[in-house]
Design an enzyme around this catalytic site. Structure first.
Site, mmCIF file in Angstrom:
data_model
loop_
_atom_site.group_PDB
_atom_site.id
_atom_site.type_symbol
_atom_site.label_atom_id
_atom_site.label_comp_id
_atom_site.label_asym_id
_atom_site.label_seq_id
_atom_site.Cartn_x
_atom_site.Cartn_y
_atom_site.Cartn_z
ATOM 1 N N THR A 135 63.996 12.108 45.777
ATOM 2 C CA THR A 135 62.896 11.793 44.861
ATOM 3 C C THR A 135 62.984 10.360 44.345
ATOM 4 O OG1 THR A 135 62.093 12.287 42.630
ATOM 5 C CG2 THR A 135 64.340 12.900 43.071
ATOM 6 N N ASP A 136 61.843 9.792 43.994
ATOM 7 C CA ASP A 136 61.841 8.450 43.390
ATOM 8 C C ASP A 136 62.475 8.470 41.991
ATOM 9 O OD1 ASP A 136 59.806 9.831 42.074
ATOM 10 O OD2 ASP A 136 58.261 8.305 42.401
ATOM 11 N N GLU A 137 62.629 9.692 41.419
ATOM 12 C CA GLU A 137 63.176 9.767 40.058
ATOM 13 C C GLU A 137 64.622 9.281 39.989
ATOM 14 O OE1 GLU A 137 62.045 13.292 37.861
ATOM 15 O OE2 GLU A 137 60.272 13.561 39.111
ATOM 16 N N TYR A 160 67.954 16.568 36.053
ATOM 17 C CA TYR A 160 67.423 16.794 37.409
ATOM 18 C C TYR A 160 67.658 15.570 38.295
ATOM 19 C CZ TYR A 160 63.906 16.590 41.142
ATOM 20 O OH TYR A 160 63.278 16.410 42.355
ATOM 21 N N LYS A 164 70.029 14.908 41.687
ATOM 22 C CA LYS A 164 69.493 14.461 42.979
ATOM 23 C C LYS A 164 70.163 13.156 43.416
ATOM 24 C CE LYS A 164 66.490 16.042 45.102
ATOM 25 N NZ LYS A 164 66.493 17.083 46.183
HETATM 26 P P1 NAD Z 1 60.429 24.115 44.561
HETATM 27 O O1 NAD Z 1 61.136 24.326 43.267
HETATM 28 O O2 NAD Z 1 58.992 24.508 44.701
HETATM 29 O O3 NAD Z 1 61.209 24.902 45.724
HETATM 30 C C1 NAD Z 1 62.599 24.905 45.828
HETATM 31 C C2 NAD Z 1 62.990 25.976 46.838
HETATM 32 O O4 NAD Z 1 64.428 25.958 46.952
HETATM 33 C C3 NAD Z 1 62.603 27.398 46.403
HETATM 34 O O5 NAD Z 1 62.047 28.091 47.512
HETATM 35 C C4 NAD Z 1 63.918 28.029 45.979
HETATM 36 O O6 NAD Z 1 63.963 29.429 46.191
HETATM 37 C C5 NAD Z 1 64.910 27.299 46.884
HETATM 38 N N1 NAD Z 1 66.268 27.279 46.326
HETATM 39 C C6 NAD Z 1 66.638 26.921 45.063
HETATM 40 N N2 NAD Z 1 67.973 27.039 44.925
HETATM 41 C C7 NAD Z 1 68.463 27.448 46.134
HETATM 42 C C8 NAD Z 1 69.753 27.721 46.635
HETATM 43 N N3 NAD Z 1 70.833 27.598 45.855
HETATM 44 N N4 NAD Z 1 69.883 28.107 47.923
HETATM 45 C C9 NAD Z 1 68.802 28.259 48.724
HETATM 46 N N5 NAD Z 1 67.550 28.013 48.305
HETATM 47 C C10 NAD Z 1 67.378 27.617 47.020
HETATM 48 O O7 NAD Z 1 60.655 22.590 44.908
HETATM 49 P P2 NAD Z 1 59.684 21.566 45.678
HETATM 50 O O8 NAD Z 1 58.755 20.972 44.721
HETATM 51 O O9 NAD Z 1 59.180 22.211 46.907
HETATM 52 O O10 NAD Z 1 60.750 20.446 46.069
HETATM 53 C C11 NAD Z 1 61.431 20.487 47.311
HETATM 54 C C12 NAD Z 1 62.388 19.305 47.377
HETATM 55 O O11 NAD Z 1 61.664 18.093 47.249
HETATM 56 C C13 NAD Z 1 63.430 19.297 46.267
HETATM 57 O O12 NAD Z 1 64.654 18.873 46.818
HETATM 58 C C14 NAD Z 1 62.901 18.282 45.268
HETATM 59 O O13 NAD Z 1 63.954 17.668 44.567
HETATM 60 C C15 NAD Z 1 62.197 17.317 46.187
HETATM 61 N N6 NAD Z 1 61.084 16.581 45.574
HETATM 62 C C16 NAD Z 1 60.026 17.250 45.027
HETATM 63 C C17 NAD Z 1 58.956 16.525 44.485
HETATM 64 C C18 NAD Z 1 57.735 17.208 43.930
HETATM 65 O O14 NAD Z 1 56.823 16.537 43.474
HETATM 66 N N7 NAD Z 1 57.644 18.518 43.939
HETATM 67 C C19 NAD Z 1 58.987 15.130 44.480
HETATM 68 C C20 NAD Z 1 60.092 14.488 45.026
HETATM 69 C C21 NAD Z 1 61.123 15.223 45.586
HETATM 70 P P1 TYD Z 2 55.924 17.309 36.374
HETATM 71 O O1 TYD Z 2 54.817 17.941 37.170
HETATM 72 O O2 TYD Z 2 56.875 18.196 35.656
HETATM 73 O O3 TYD Z 2 56.696 16.342 37.380
HETATM 74 P P2 TYD Z 2 57.850 15.209 37.058
HETATM 75 O O4 TYD Z 2 58.367 15.416 35.694
HETATM 76 O O5 TYD Z 2 58.880 15.499 38.100
HETATM 77 O O6 TYD Z 2 57.176 13.888 37.243
HETATM 78 O O7 TYD Z 2 55.287 16.339 35.310
HETATM 79 C C1 TYD Z 2 54.414 15.288 35.706
HETATM 80 C C2 TYD Z 2 54.070 14.492 34.467
HETATM 81 O O8 TYD Z 2 53.272 15.313 33.608
HETATM 82 C C3 TYD Z 2 55.291 14.103 33.650
HETATM 83 O O9 TYD Z 2 55.084 12.801 33.096
HETATM 84 C C4 TYD Z 2 55.333 15.137 32.528
HETATM 85 C C5 TYD Z 2 53.867 15.472 32.314
HETATM 86 N N1 TYD Z 2 53.585 16.866 31.883
HETATM 87 C C6 TYD Z 2 52.789 17.100 30.757
HETATM 88 O O10 TYD Z 2 52.292 16.148 30.107
HETATM 89 N N2 TYD Z 2 52.544 18.389 30.388
HETATM 90 C C7 TYD Z 2 53.073 19.465 31.042
HETATM 91 O O11 TYD Z 2 52.834 20.627 30.627
HETATM 92 C C8 TYD Z 2 53.880 19.215 32.208
HETATM 93 C C9 TYD Z 2 54.488 20.348 32.986
HETATM 94 C C10 TYD Z 2 54.114 17.892 32.589
#
Ligand code: NAD
Ligand code: TYD
Length: 352
Positions: A135-137, A160, A164
Site C-alpha cells: 500500500t502507499d500508506e 496497519y 505492511k
Molecule cells: P480485505 O480485508 O477485503 O481482504 C483480506 C482477505 O484476507 C480476507 O479474505 C481475509 O479472510 C483474508 N485473511 C485475513 N487474515 C488472513 C490469514 N491470517 N490467513 C489467510 N487469509 C487471511 O482486504 P483488501 O482490501 O482486499 O486488501 C487486500 C490487500 O491489498 C491487503 O494486503 C491490503 O493491505 C492491500 N491494499 C488494499 C488497499 C485497499 O484500498 N483496499 C489499498 C492498498 C493495499
Molecule cells: P478508508 O476507506 O478506511 O481507507 P484508508 O484509511 O485506508 O485510506 O478511509 C478512506 C478515507 O475516508 C480516510 O481518510 C478516512 C475517511 N473515512 C471517513 O471519513 N469516515 C468513515 O466512516 C470511514 C470508514 C473513513
C-alpha cells in the site's frame, strides 16, 4: 499452465484478482488460500467456483503445515499475497492481529516459498516469484504538493501501515539475502465490487440507502488517490509477468479526491437514481481518526514507462460502475452487513 497461489482471494481485491485472471486467461491455475475472517466471503467467487482451473483451500497464512502441504502437492509458479488485516480503524483499536497476520503470516509464506524453491543460490526456477500486495500508506502522509515515488522513504503512521511496511521489508530482505525472486506493488485506495462496508465508499453508500448519518472524520478534506480495482488487478498481472525481479512498483491513477467530495458524489448518485429524500443534511462530521494521514498521492511513472500500464477507468466512470454494482447486488450487501457487521458498526461509531 502457470499456477498461482493467491492468498486472501476471498477478500475485496483478492476476489477481484481471481475473477480477473480466470476471465482473462485459460492457461492459469489459481489456488485461493484464505482463512475467511470477517472480511473473507466465498459469495464473491460464485462466478468462478466451478471453473476447473480454480480451487479453494481454507487456511491461515500463519499455518506452516497447511501452506507447506499446498506447496508439496502443487508446483507453484507464483505466490500473490493479498491476505492481510486491512482496515486502519481496526488497527488503531487492536494492533496485535495486524502484526500476526501481516508480518508473521508474510514471513511464514516467505519461508515456505524459500524452502520449496531451494533458494540460497541461483537454482530457483525461471518465473517463480513472490508478489507482495502492499500500500502507499507505508510512505506516510503528503503535504499539499508532491507524490510518492518508489524511492520515497518508508514512514508509516498507523499500526496497519506499520505492519505492511514491516512485511515489505521482510519481502525485500528475502530477495537481498536469499535471492528469492520478488516484486512489491504499492497502490492507492481501491474501490469497486465486493468491498467490505467498513471502508469509506461502501459504508457511505450503505448508510445513505438506510437513511443513517454519514460519518466524515474531521473536516473531510483528507485526500485519497482512488484506483478502480480492475486497474489494480491489471497492474499486478503485468508486474508478475514482466516486472523486473526485486523491484517495487507504485500503482495509482492520479484520481485524487477529498473525502467530502466522495461522500457528496455518493449522495448525489443515490438522490438521482434511487431515493430523492437523501441529501447533504445526512453528513455528520465526527471525531477525526487518530494520527489521520492527510493526503496520499502516487506517482505511477515507473510502471507506465517500464511496463506500459495505465489506468483504464476514470474516477467518474468507476464510481458510477461501483455504485450501480452495489445497487444490483443488494443481497450481497445485506448478507455482509448483517450479524457481526452490526456489532462492529455500533462499537466503532457509538462515541464519534
Ligand atoms: P480485505 O480485508 O477485503 O481482504 C483480506 C482477505 O484476507 C480476507 O479474505 C481475509 O479472510 C483474508 N485473511 C485475513 N487474515 C488472513 C490469514 N491470517 N490467513 C489467510 N487469509 C487471511 O482486504 P483488501 O482490501 O482486499 O486488501 C487486500 C490487500 O491489498 C491487503 O494486503 C491490503 O493491505 C492491500 N491494499 C488494499 C488497499 C485497499 O484500498 N483496499 C489499498 C492498498 C493495499
Ligand atoms: P478508508 O476507506 O478506511 O481507507 P484508508 O484509511 O485506508 O485510506 O478511509 C478512506 C478515507 O475516508 C480516510 O481518510 C478516512 C475517511 N473515512 C471517513 O471519513 N469516515 C468513515 O466512516 C470511514 C470508514 C473513513
Amino acid at each position: 499452465m502457470k499456477t498461482y497461489l493467491v492468498t486472501g482471494g476471498a477478500g475485496f481485491i483478492g476476489s477481484n484478482f481471481v475473477i480477473y485472471m480466470l476471465n482473462k486467461y485459460n492457461d492459469v491455475k489459481i489456488i485461493n488460500v484464505d482463512s475467511l475472517t470477517y472480511a473473507g466471503n466465498l459469495e464473491n467467487l460464485t462466478s468462478v467456483e466451478n471453473n476447473p482451473n480454480y480451487s479453494f483451500v481454507q487456511a491461515d497464512i500463519r499455518d506452516h503445515d497447511a501452506i507447506r502441504k499446498i506447496f508439496d502437492e502443487n508446483e507453484i509458479d507464483y505466490v500473490v499475497n493479498f491476505a492481510a488485516e486491512s482496515h486502519v480503524d481496526r488497527s488503531i483499536s487492536d494492533p496485535e492481529i495486524f502484526v500476526k497476520t501481516n508480518v508473521l503470516g508474510t514471513v511464514n509464506l516467505l519461508n515456505i516459498a524459500k524452502a520449496a524453491w531451494q533458494i540460497g543460490d541461483d537454482r530457483y526456477k525461471e518465473g517463480v516469484k513472490f508478489h507482495q500486495v502492499s500500500t502507499d500508506e507505508v510512505y506516510g502522509s503528503l503535504g499539499e504538493t508532491g507524490f510518492f515515488t518508489e524511492t520515497t522513504p518508508l514512514s508509516p503512521h498507523s499500526p496497519y501501515s506499520s505492519s505492511k511496511a514491516a512485511a515489505d521489508m521482510f519481502v525485500q530482505a528475502y530477495h537481498d539475502t536469499y535471492k528469492l525472486p520478488i516484486n512489491i506493488t504499492r497502490c492507492s485506495n481501491n474501490y469497486g465490487p465486493y468491498q467490505f462496508p467498513e471502508k469509506l465508499i461502501p459504508l457511505i453508500m450503505n448508510n445513505t440507502l438506510l437513511h443513517k448519518d454519514l460519518p466524515v472524520y474531521g473536516d473531510g478534506m483528507q485526500v485519497r488517490d482512488w484506483l478502480y480495482v480492475d486497474d489494480h488487478c491489471k497492474a499486478i498481472d503485468m508486474v508478475i509477468r514482466d516486472g523486473k525481479v526485486g523491484e517495487v512498483y507504485n500503482v495509482g491513477g492520479h484520481n485524487e479526491r477529498p473525502n467530502i467530495f466522495i461522500v457528496k458524489t455518493i449522495i448525489e448518485y443515490i438522490k438521482e437514481n434511487v431515493d430523492s429524500e437523501v441529501g447533504e443534511h445526512m453528513i455528520k462530521h465526527v471525531a477525526d481518526r487518530k494520527g489521520h494521514d492527510r493526503r496520499y498521492g502516487i506517482d505511477p511513472q515507473k510502471i507506465k514507462d517500464d511496463l506500459g500500464w495505465y489506468p483504464e477507468t476514470t474516477f467518474e466512470v468507476g464510481i458510477k460502475k461501483t455504485l450501480k454494482w452495489y445497487l444490483d447486488n443488494k443481497e450481497w450487501f445485506n448478507n455482509v452487513t448483517s450479524g457481526a457487521y452490526q456489532k462492529y458498526y455500533e462499537k466503532m461509531y457509538k462515541d464519534k
